[in-house]
Every structure is written in structure tokens, then in C-alpha cells.
Design a protein around this motif. Sequence first.
Motif, PDB file in Angstrom:
ATOM      1  N   TYR A 153      10.973 103.951  77.745  1.00 31.37           N
ATOM      2  CA  TYR A 153      11.633 104.299  76.491  1.00 31.37           C
ATOM      3  C   TYR A 153      12.538 105.516  76.672  1.00 31.37           C
ATOM      4  O   TYR A 153      12.193 106.464  77.387  1.00 31.37           O
ATOM      5  CB  TYR A 153      10.598 104.623  75.415  1.00 31.37           C
ATOM      6  CG  TYR A 153       9.882 103.407  74.861  1.00 31.37           C
ATOM      7  CD1 TYR A 153      10.579 102.233  74.573  1.00 31.37           C
ATOM      8  CD2 TYR A 153       8.521 103.450  74.598  1.00 31.37           C
ATOM      9  CE1 TYR A 153       9.931 101.132  74.052  1.00 31.37           C
ATOM     10  CE2 TYR A 153       7.850 102.356  74.071  1.00 31.37           C
ATOM     11  CZ  TYR A 153       8.563 101.182  73.803  1.00 31.37           C
ATOM     12  OH  TYR A 153       7.927 100.091  73.290  1.00 31.37           O
ATOM     13  N   VAL A 191      14.324 106.608  71.545  1.00 29.48           N
ATOM     14  CA  VAL A 191      13.196 105.828  71.020  1.00 29.48           C
ATOM     15  C   VAL A 191      12.061 106.755  70.620  1.00 29.48           C
ATOM     16  O   VAL A 191      11.384 106.540  69.593  1.00 29.48           O
ATOM     17  CB  VAL A 191      12.718 104.786  72.066  1.00 29.48           C
ATOM     18  CG1 VAL A 191      11.448 104.097  71.582  1.00 29.48           C
ATOM     19  CG2 VAL A 191      13.807 103.755  72.331  1.00 29.48           C
ATOM     20  N   TYR A 192      11.837 107.817  71.427  1.00 29.85           N
ATOM     21  CA  TYR A 192      10.793 108.772  71.072  1.00 29.85           C
ATOM     22  C   TYR A 192      11.119 109.502  69.762  1.00 29.85           C
ATOM     23  O   TYR A 192      10.238 109.854  68.979  1.00 29.85           O
ATOM     24  CB  TYR A 192      10.572 109.775  72.213  1.00 29.85           C
ATOM     25  CG  TYR A 192       9.601 109.250  73.243  1.00 29.85           C
ATOM     26  CD1 TYR A 192       8.230 109.432  73.080  1.00 29.85           C
ATOM     27  CD2 TYR A 192      10.050 108.547  74.369  1.00 29.85           C
ATOM     28  CE1 TYR A 192       7.328 108.927  74.010  1.00 29.85           C
ATOM     29  CE2 TYR A 192       9.160 108.030  75.296  1.00 29.85           C
ATOM     30  CZ  TYR A 192       7.790 108.223  75.120  1.00 29.85           C
ATOM     31  OH  TYR A 192       6.900 107.714  76.029  1.00 29.85           O
ATOM     32  N   GLY A 244      14.030  99.581  65.913  1.00 31.02           N
ATOM     33  CA  GLY A 244      14.670 100.428  66.930  1.00 31.02           C
ATOM     34  C   GLY A 244      13.781 100.729  68.117  1.00 31.02           C
ATOM     35  O   GLY A 244      14.202 101.388  69.065  1.00 31.02           O
ATOM     36  N   VAL A 245      12.522 100.244  68.088  1.00 35.39           N
ATOM     37  CA  VAL A 245      11.598 100.477  69.209  1.00 35.39           C
ATOM     38  C   VAL A 245      11.713  99.311  70.188  1.00 35.39           C
ATOM     39  O   VAL A 245      11.053  98.278  70.049  1.00 35.39           O
ATOM     40  CB  VAL A 245      10.141 100.624  68.700  1.00 35.39           C
ATOM     41  CG1 VAL A 245       9.202 100.855  69.879  1.00 35.39           C
ATOM     42  CG2 VAL A 245      10.032 101.763  67.710  1.00 35.39           C
ATOM     43  N   GLN A 246      12.603  99.464  71.145  1.00 38.70           N
ATOM     44  CA  GLN A 246      12.774  98.423  72.168  1.00 38.70           C
ATOM     45  C   GLN A 246      13.467  99.038  73.388  1.00 38.70           C
ATOM     46  O   GLN A 246      14.141 100.037  73.273  1.00 38.70           O
ATOM     47  CB  GLN A 246      13.601  97.259  71.610  1.00 38.70           C
ATOM     48  CG  GLN A 246      14.919  97.677  70.970  1.00 38.70           C
ATOM     49  CD  GLN A 246      15.614  96.509  70.310  1.00 38.70           C
ATOM     50  OE1 GLN A 246      15.625  95.415  70.856  1.00 38.70           O
ATOM     51  NE2 GLN A 246      16.206  96.738  69.150  1.00 38.70           N
ATOM     52  N   GLY A 247      13.256  98.441  74.547  1.00 36.82           N
ATOM     53  CA  GLY A 247      13.889  98.924  75.771  1.00 36.82           C
ATOM     54  C   GLY A 247      13.478  98.078  76.962  1.00 36.82           C
ATOM     55  O   GLY A 247      12.372  97.549  76.997  1.00 36.82           O
TER      56      GLY A 247
END
Length: 443
Positions: free
Chosen positions: A167, A171-172, A160-163
Motif C-alpha cells: 500500500y 492508502v494509509y 480507495g483501498v487497493q494496490g
Amino acid sequence: MAEKEYFDKLFTGIQDDIKEEFLSIKRLHEENFSEYKEQFTEVFWKVYEAIAQNLDGNSPLEQKLFIRLGLVDPRYLTREDLERIKECISSISDDTFYYVDEWLISVKSGKIPPSTFEEVIQDQQQEKRTFDYTWIEKEYERKLFERSIEEEKLRDLVKGVQGKGPYTKGVYTVFDEIIKSIGKLKKLDNDIRTLKETLDKAKEQASSIPQTPQTSKDTTTSLFTEPQVIRQMVKKAIGKLGIQYPALTSNYLREVNSIFSKKYLLKLFDEFKLLDPTTLKRTIKGTEVYMPPYIILVPGYGENGFCWEPIEGVNIYGRGRVVVPIFSRKGTDPFFQAFGEYRWKLEKELSFGRWMEEGLTGEYYQYLQENKLKGQPAEYFIKDYILWISKESNGIQKLDKTVREIFWRYLPFDDSIKEKLSKVSYVYQQLWERDLRKRQKNK
């Protein structure tokens, strides 16, 4: 014909002279109950011992129920009472609760180490004990499984850490969850390492114990002493002033107000896990392990539940054993009484001689001293423990303020119960708020 068939099965593999003596005294006893009561009791235990020595998984149900319930003759029970004991006839596989027949078979097969006699634990007997590390092994496997689940969760979080740009807040939020997950993995891995070291050491010690007939899987009948220990357990469960009659009969069953079938106790045990979760856990080198004692359900019209051994012989990693009468004349009290004594004895055992100075027993002992209460500390503790579990857990204040605070710290209810109590009375509200402040401070 049916009667003959019943007793033929009951006496399968038993010497004819014992069978004839039993049936002869049984007939006289039925004709004149009080005159032959003592003789019948003596021959009952002679048969009990003979059946117990031969008992195995293939033994007839009649023999298993004789050992389990003291069921001599179904005609001694009314139809209503036969219905009352119905749940005790069927067996539910469980590695915490054991009917006596199941217990004897497990000890005889080497699955569970034998119990010690009440009078004395001799050094020689202790040295011959098997080293039971099965529960630690189970906890080790459970922690490995729990870690694998957390690993999978972490992998999903990382995805789930993508952008494309900066972010997002979402994401945080994932970052926070990742940090929590890593912390949990570290804790789990530390527990696994501790359990692995303990397990390896236990296996090493177990392999160093010389195998004798008493400790080997082929425990010989001549050395099988567990039936004599069971008789001691039954005697203690009945108590000095209880009904000293071993056979199950409606004449005495009417004085019983709780029947502890496995089905009933498993339900009660689920509730108990929330009332006193810490008594069912053991801390091994900083790692908390779920390790309940064995619970042996004995026949007889019982008034007492008690702890037979808080640990297994000299093995501090071994499970203790408590005894609860199936036919209770005092409601659920014997069940809680058994765990009260178990907790007290376990604390003393693991305090290495400092039980009067520190921890639960230390603070409770100091309370008794300050209030000049004479007598056995354990007896006071068990009475208060029963009140804690049966009354205070329901918001009924029965304990001294000091005792309540000691128990709140060392015998804490599950948070769900604490929170519920905090809404019932200001007394519990203060204790609960103190807990919350402490947790906040430790974050």
C-alpha cells in the motif's frame, strides 16, 4: 370610503357593540388624547381579545396587523414610519420566531401547546398539557440523514483501498480517514439510539395524557386563554416605567431605536448562534440536541426581553419560550436579555434543586457570595450575560475576571470567535491556549 372599508375588515366577525364602542372612544381620543387615553387603552384590549379569539389563517390582514403590531389606524403613522415597519408586515415562515398572530393561530390549531399564566402554574393545568416532542423528532430525522451521508462517504473511502504491491502512503491516509469515519458513525448511531428511545418514551407519555378540550386539536374558543397570556407578556415587555400605550403611533415610535422584524432577527440569530451556541442546545442522555426556545415577538414599546417558560410545563423535552418586543427602546439588549434569563432559568430547571451548588448557576452564585453581592442572582447574571454577548465577544473587557472565566467555560463562543479574540488581548489568548491544551490532553 377607504376608511370604512379598512374598519369593516378590522371588525370582521366582531360584535357590533364592541365595534361601536371602539370607534366612538377612538374619535374622542383623537380629539383629546390625554383625557381619553385610559378609556382608549381599555377598549383597545377588548377589541384585541375579540379579534384574537376569532383569528385564523384566513383572517383579514388588517386584523393580523392589529394583533401583530397594535396597528389601529395607518393614519397614526407618518410615511417614514410606515416604511420603517414595512418588513414586519410580510410573513416569513419559521418554526422559532413567531409574530403574535402567527403564535395564536399555531396554539389554537394545536401545533404548539398553550402558555401558562404568569401568576401560577396549577398542577391541573400541567396535567392537561400536550406532550410536544416535535423537535426531538426533527433532530432524530436530521441525525439519520447525517448518518446516511457518512455511510456514503465511508463506502467511497473503502473503494480507495487497493494496490498491486504494498500500500502507498496515500492508502494509509485513506485508512486514517476510514477510522475517523467509523468513529463518527459510532457516535451518530449512539445519538440516534438515544433519540429513538427518548422519542418512543415521549410518544408513549403523550398517548397516556387524556385528551380534553384544552389539549385536543379542536381547542374550543371558550377555553382559548392564550390572548390573556399575550397581554401579560406585552405588559412585562413594556415594563412598569415604560410607555403604557398599546396602539402603534408615530408619537411614540420615535422613541424606538430597534425594530425586530423577523427578517432582521433571523440575521441577528445567525450571529447569536456563534456567540452562544450552548444555550440553543439541550443534552438528552449524553446526546446534544439543537433545541432553541420559541421566540414570541410582541407589540408595544418594549424595554424588556425575558423568558416566559424555560421548558414546556413539566415536559423537560419541551421547548421553552422567550418574549422579545418588536419595538425596542433599548436597541438589541432585550433580545440578549431574553436569552440570558432563559439560560439562567433553564439551568435551574434542569439542576433538580442543585442550582446553587453546581454548573454555571452554581459557580456564578458562589462568585456572588464570595463578593458579598446582594440581590437577585438572576439580575446580576443577565446584566453580565448582555456584556458577555455584546462587549466581550468584540474584545471589550467589561466583566470581572472570575465571571469571564466562568462564562468562557459554560457559555463558550464559537472557536472562530475565540481564536479571533486570542489575537486581540493576552487575557483571551490565555483562555484560548488553555482550551487547546485541554483538547490535546483529551485526545
